[in-house]
Scaffold this motif. Structure first.
Motif, PDB file in Angstrom:
ATOM      1  N   VAL A   1     -11.556  -7.800  11.024  1.00 30.90           N
ATOM      2  CA  VAL A   1     -10.783  -7.870   9.786  1.00 30.90           C
ATOM      3  C   VAL A   1     -11.332  -6.834   8.812  1.00 30.90           C
ATOM      4  O   VAL A   1     -12.546  -6.646   8.717  1.00 30.90           O
ATOM      5  CB  VAL A   1     -10.885  -9.278   9.158  1.00 30.90           C
ATOM      6  N   SER A   2     -10.447  -6.163   8.117  1.00 30.98           N
ATOM      7  CA  SER A   2     -10.844  -5.248   7.058  1.00 30.98           C
ATOM      8  C   SER A   2     -10.124  -5.654   5.781  1.00 30.98           C
ATOM      9  O   SER A   2      -8.896  -5.791   5.775  1.00 30.98           O
ATOM     10  CB  SER A   2     -10.493  -3.811   7.429  1.00 30.98           C
ATOM     11  N   HIS A   3     -10.889  -5.862   4.744  1.00 34.17           N
ATOM     12  CA  HIS A   3     -10.326  -6.257   3.462  1.00 34.17           C
ATOM     13  C   HIS A   3     -10.302  -5.057   2.520  1.00 34.17           C
ATOM     14  O   HIS A   3     -11.117  -4.141   2.644  1.00 34.17           O
ATOM     15  CB  HIS A   3     -11.151  -7.369   2.820  1.00 34.17           C
ATOM     16  N   MET A   4      -9.384  -5.078   1.587  1.00 30.18           N
ATOM     17  CA  MET A   4      -9.311  -4.103   0.500  1.00 30.18           C
ATOM     18  C   MET A   4      -9.198  -2.657   0.992  1.00 30.18           C
ATOM     19  O   MET A   4      -9.975  -1.781   0.643  1.00 30.18           O
ATOM     20  CB  MET A   4     -10.530  -4.247  -0.418  1.00 30.18           C
TER      21      MET A   4
ATOM     22  N   ARG B   1       4.725   7.704 -21.707  1.00 27.77           N
ATOM     23  CA  ARG B   1       6.011   8.384 -21.595  1.00 27.77           C
ATOM     24  C   ARG B   1       6.491   8.756 -23.002  1.00 27.77           C
ATOM     25  O   ARG B   1       5.821   8.484 -23.995  1.00 27.77           O
ATOM     26  CB  ARG B   1       7.042   7.481 -20.907  1.00 27.77           C
ATOM     27  N   ALA B   2       7.673   9.305 -23.089  1.00 30.44           N
ATOM     28  CA  ALA B   2       8.197   9.784 -24.368  1.00 30.44           C
ATOM     29  C   ALA B   2       8.560   8.621 -25.292  1.00 30.44           C
ATOM     30  O   ALA B   2       8.891   7.528 -24.841  1.00 30.44           O
ATOM     31  CB  ALA B   2       9.432  10.647 -24.123  1.00 30.44           C
ATOM     32  N   ARG B   3       8.491   8.876 -26.574  1.00 25.81           N
ATOM     33  CA  ARG B   3       8.922   7.959 -27.629  1.00 25.81           C
ATOM     34  C   ARG B   3       8.196   6.615 -27.573  1.00 25.81           C
ATOM     35  O   ARG B   3       8.769   5.555 -27.804  1.00 25.81           O
ATOM     36  CB  ARG B   3      10.435   7.745 -27.570  1.00 25.81           C
ATOM     37  N   GLY B   4       6.897   6.659 -27.256  1.00 26.28           N
ATOM     38  CA  GLY B   4       6.076   5.457 -27.316  1.00 26.28           C
ATOM     39  C   GLY B   4       6.267   4.485 -26.183  1.00 26.28           C
ATOM     40  O   GLY B   4       5.770   3.363 -26.238  1.00 26.28           O
ATOM     41  N   ARG B   5       6.973   4.877 -25.157  1.00 29.02           N
ATOM     42  CA  ARG B   5       7.193   3.981 -24.023  1.00 29.02           C
ATOM     43  C   ARG B   5       6.104   4.203 -22.969  1.00 29.02           C
ATOM     44  O   ARG B   5       5.314   5.135 -23.063  1.00 29.02           O
ATOM     45  CB  ARG B   5       8.569   4.232 -23.424  1.00 29.02           C
ATOM     46  N   VAL B   6       6.103   3.335 -21.969  1.00 28.69           N
ATOM     47  CA  VAL B   6       5.121   3.490 -20.895  1.00 28.69           C
ATOM     48  C   VAL B   6       5.829   3.477 -19.549  1.00 28.69           C
ATOM     49  O   VAL B   6       6.914   2.914 -19.405  1.00 28.69           O
ATOM     50  CB  VAL B   6       4.052   2.367 -20.912  1.00 28.69           C
ATOM     51  N   GLY B   7       5.201   4.122 -18.588  1.00 29.64           N
ATOM     52  CA  GLY B   7       5.659   4.065 -17.209  1.00 29.64           C
ATOM     53  C   GLY B   7       4.656   3.230 -16.428  1.00 29.64           C
ATOM     54  O   GLY B   7       3.456   3.459 -16.496  1.00 29.64           O
ATOM     55  N   LYS B   8       5.159   2.246 -15.708  1.00 30.08           N
ATOM     56  CA  LYS B   8       4.290   1.335 -14.972  1.00 30.08           C
ATOM     57  C   LYS B   8       3.818   1.976 -13.672  1.00 30.08           C
ATOM     58  O   LYS B   8       4.615   2.564 -12.941  1.00 30.08           O
ATOM     59  CB  LYS B   8       5.083   0.059 -14.674  1.00 30.08           C
ATOM     60  N   ILE B   9       2.536   1.871 -13.388  1.00 35.84           N
ATOM     61  CA  ILE B   9       1.958   2.359 -12.134  1.00 35.84           C
ATOM     62  C   ILE B   9       1.268   1.179 -11.467  1.00 35.84           C
ATOM     63  O   ILE B   9       0.428   0.531 -12.086  1.00 35.84           O
ATOM     64  CB  ILE B   9       0.941   3.487 -12.368  1.00 35.84           C
ATOM     65  N   ILE B  10       1.625   0.893 -10.219  1.00 37.90           N
ATOM     66  CA  ILE B  10       0.918  -0.151  -9.488  1.00 37.90           C
ATOM     67  C   ILE B  10       0.185   0.497  -8.323  1.00 37.90           C
ATOM     68  O   ILE B  10       0.718   1.363  -7.627  1.00 37.90           O
ATOM     69  CB  ILE B  10       1.854  -1.275  -9.000  1.00 37.90           C
ATOM     70  N   LYS B  11      -1.076   0.093  -8.145  1.00 42.37           N
ATOM     71  CA  LYS B  11      -1.924   0.652  -7.090  1.00 42.37           C
ATOM     72  C   LYS B  11      -2.295  -0.489  -6.149  1.00 42.37           C
ATOM     73  O   LYS B  11      -3.254  -1.216  -6.394  1.00 42.37           O
ATOM     74  CB  LYS B  11      -3.163   1.286  -7.689  1.00 42.37           C
ATOM     75  N   PRO B  12      -1.535  -0.669  -5.061  1.00 39.66           N
ATOM     76  CA  PRO B  12      -1.763  -1.817  -4.187  1.00 39.66           C
ATOM     77  C   PRO B  12      -2.913  -1.599  -3.202  1.00 39.66           C
ATOM     78  O   PRO B  12      -3.252  -0.471  -2.857  1.00 39.66           O
ATOM     79  CB  PRO B  12      -0.439  -1.953  -3.447  1.00 39.66           C
ATOM     80  N   TRP B  13      -3.490  -2.722  -2.759  1.00 40.34           N
ATOM     81  CA  TRP B  13      -4.513  -2.752  -1.721  1.00 40.34           C
ATOM     82  C   TRP B  13      -4.008  -3.682  -0.631  1.00 40.34           C
ATOM     83  O   TRP B  13      -3.120  -4.498  -0.864  1.00 40.34           O
ATOM     84  CB  TRP B  13      -5.829  -3.281  -2.274  1.00 40.34           C
ATOM     85  N   ALA B  14      -4.568  -3.571   0.571  1.00 35.13           N
ATOM     86  CA  ALA B  14      -4.082  -4.375   1.691  1.00 35.13           C
ATOM     87  C   ALA B  14      -5.251  -4.861   2.543  1.00 35.13           C
ATOM     88  O   ALA B  14      -6.357  -4.310   2.494  1.00 35.13           O
ATOM     89  CB  ALA B  14      -3.126  -3.553   2.551  1.00 35.13           C
ATOM     90  N   ASN B  15      -4.999  -5.905   3.324  1.00 37.30           N
ATOM     91  CA  ASN B  15      -5.943  -6.423   4.308  1.00 37.30           C
ATOM     92  C   ASN B  15      -5.358  -6.204   5.695  1.00 37.30           C
ATOM     93  O   ASN B  15      -4.144  -6.262   5.880  1.00 37.30           O
ATOM     94  CB  ASN B  15      -6.177  -7.925   4.108  1.00 37.30           C
ATOM     95  N   LEU B  16      -6.219  -5.966   6.677  1.00 33.50           N
ATOM     96  CA  LEU B  16      -5.776  -5.728   8.049  1.00 33.50           C
ATOM     97  C   LEU B  16      -6.584  -6.589   9.001  1.00 33.50           C
ATOM     98  O   LEU B  16      -7.808  -6.659   8.891  1.00 33.50           O
ATOM     99  CB  LEU B  16      -5.947  -4.249   8.419  1.00 33.50           C
TER     100      LEU B  16
END
Length: 126
Positions: free
Chosen positions: A18-21, A100-115
């Motif tokens: 098993v490998s985590h993260m 982002r422009a005009r005070g907004r934000v862009g969402k970034i998700i950085k996923p991890w996985a287990n095998l």
């Protein structure tokens, strides 16, 4: 006064690793894991060695660990091993944002996985 040992989840002819993260999304990791399911381990190692996907290196490490577990811990014949299961699960998701422009934000998700990789010894056909 330690814990009571749990019964072994796998058969006597099986071993797992098993490998985590792992730093990739579960969808991308599952594409590589699906490519080796049901293969003999020598073919699966060759498939992962020549794969163009970055994450194939991590999958190969886990497969080699499962083979070593089978050989050293369970006394299984390495030449008869087959990849029985290779499944992926979700782990942590880091949430970040990008201005982002005009005070907004862009969402970034950085996923991890287990095998998890389970190898099984094939029965000899006589």
């Amino acid at each position: 006064m330690g814990k009571i040992s749990a019964a072994r989840r796998l058969d006597d002819t099986e071993a797992q690793a098993v490998s985590h993260m792992i730093r990739t999304s579960p969808r991308k990791l599952n594409l590589v894991a699906a490519s080796i399911r049901g293969m003999p381990v020598d073919r699966a190692l060759a498939e992962l060695s020549f794969s163009k996907r970055r994450i194939a290196v991590e999958v190969k490490k886990v497969l080699e660990s499962a083979i070593a577990n089978a050989e050293n811990n369970h006394d299984l014949d390495v030449d008869q091993l087959v990849v029985k299961e290779a499944f992926v699960g979700k782990a942590l998701v880091m949430k970040r944002w990008h201005a982002r422009a005009r005070g907004r934000v862009g969402k970034i998700i950085k996923p991890w996985a287990n095998l998890t990789i389970v190898v099984r010894e094939r029965e000899e056909l006589a």
